[in-house]
Write an enzyme that holds these catalytic residues in place. Structure first.
Site, short mmCIF file in Angstrom:
data_model
loop_
_atom_site.label_atom_id
_atom_site.label_comp_id
_atom_site.label_asym_id
_atom_site.label_seq_id
_atom_site.Cartn_x
_atom_site.Cartn_y
_atom_site.Cartn_z
N LYS A 83 -10.41 -11.25 -13.27
CA LYS A 83 -10.18 -10.40 -14.44
C LYS A 83 -8.92 -10.89 -15.16
O LYS A 83 -7.85 -11.01 -14.56
CB LYS A 83 -9.99 -8.96 -13.96
CG LYS A 83 -10.54 -7.91 -14.89
CD LYS A 83 -10.52 -6.55 -14.19
CE LYS A 83 -10.87 -5.44 -15.14
NZ LYS A 83 -10.65 -4.12 -14.54
O1 G3P Z 1 -11.74 -0.63 -15.80
C1 G3P Z 1 -10.66 -0.25 -16.57
C2 G3P Z 1 -10.42 1.19 -16.37
O2 G3P Z 1 -10.00 1.39 -15.07
C3 G3P Z 1 -9.45 1.83 -17.28
O3 G3P Z 1 -9.69 3.18 -17.21
O4 G3P Z 1 -9.23 5.55 -17.40
O5 G3P Z 1 -7.36 3.93 -16.95
O6 G3P Z 1 -8.46 4.01 -19.19
P1 G3P Z 1 -8.62 4.23 -17.72
#
Ligand code: G3P
Length: 217
Positions: A83
């Site tokens: 990633k």
């Molecule tokens: O895969 C990326 C994700 O984990 C981000 O999620 O909820 O932290 O915006 P969030």
């Protein structure tokens, strides 16, 4: 649409994996922090557990260092997707690592132009962050639809991995919009099965069954 689980919690992955709900896993530095585990150890455990791609994120910001970290992470198992953040250095690293035949997931994508660049750099996955766009009053799903249209128009094979999924409506919208993959926290995937009419209907059936006085077993 493939289901990836967005977590580094082994138990939660294992539970969903037994049900056939896990086509892959995504992690990031914040999820590694939350797990309290060593990145190499936990990534290996996850990659041994699931058959599909397991994303592990680099933390270097310069291309050469990203490439080195990426190669190290990819060495953990055959199903690792490296990633990389959507920066010019990340795109450089993406081009190099993809050319070596490695799976790359370009993350932190917030525009269709960024998605276009990632596809041209050979990314296997592009991760647009839906929830974080919604957080600032923009439309995350519109981005998914735009990328779908652009990739289909030009035949890019990069898979759209909808990330930052926060609720069950995001999942439905991703499926309707044609995301190839959605990655969600285990709690959101669990909520997909819930419906009050299912609970109400089951309660009625069980009450009526009780009244028949019968047994199946
Ligand atoms: O895969 C990326 C994700 O984990 C981000 O999620 O909820 O932290 O915006 P969030």
């Amino acid at each position: 649409m493939k289901f990836f689980v967005d977590t580094a919690e082994i138990d939660a992955i294992a539970e969903l994996n037994e049900l056939g709900m896990v086509d892959g896993v995504t992690t990031n530095p914040s999820l590694i922090l939350k797990s309290g585990r060593d990145i190499i150890e936990v990534t290996k455990e996850i990659a041994d557990l699931v058959d599909g791609p397991v994303s592990a994120e680099v933390v270097a910001t310069q291309a050469e260092a990203m490439i080195e970290e990426g190669r190290k992470l990819a060495g953990i198992a055959d199903n690792i997707a490296i990633k990389l953040p959507l920066t010019w250095n990340g795109l450089k690293a993406c081009k190099t690592l993809s050319s070596e035949g490695r799976m790359v997931n370009v993350t932190l994508c917030f525009s269709s132009n960024q998605a276009l660049l990632a596809a041209k750099a050979g990314a296997a996955f592009i991760s647009p962050f839906i929830g974080r766009l919604d957080d600032i009053n923009l439309d995350g799903m519109e981005l998914i639809a735009d990328i779908r249209q652009i990739y289909d128009t030009y035949g890019f094979e990069t898979e759209i991995l909808a990330a930052s999924i926060r609720n069950v409506n995001h999942v439905t919208d991703c499926a309707r919009t044609g995301a190839d993959v959605m990655t969600a926290p285990p709690e959101v995937i669990h909520k997909l099965a819930l419906h009050p009419l299912t609970d109400k209907g089951l309660e009625t059936f069980l009450n009526d069954w009780e009244k028949t006085g019968q047994k199946i077993l």
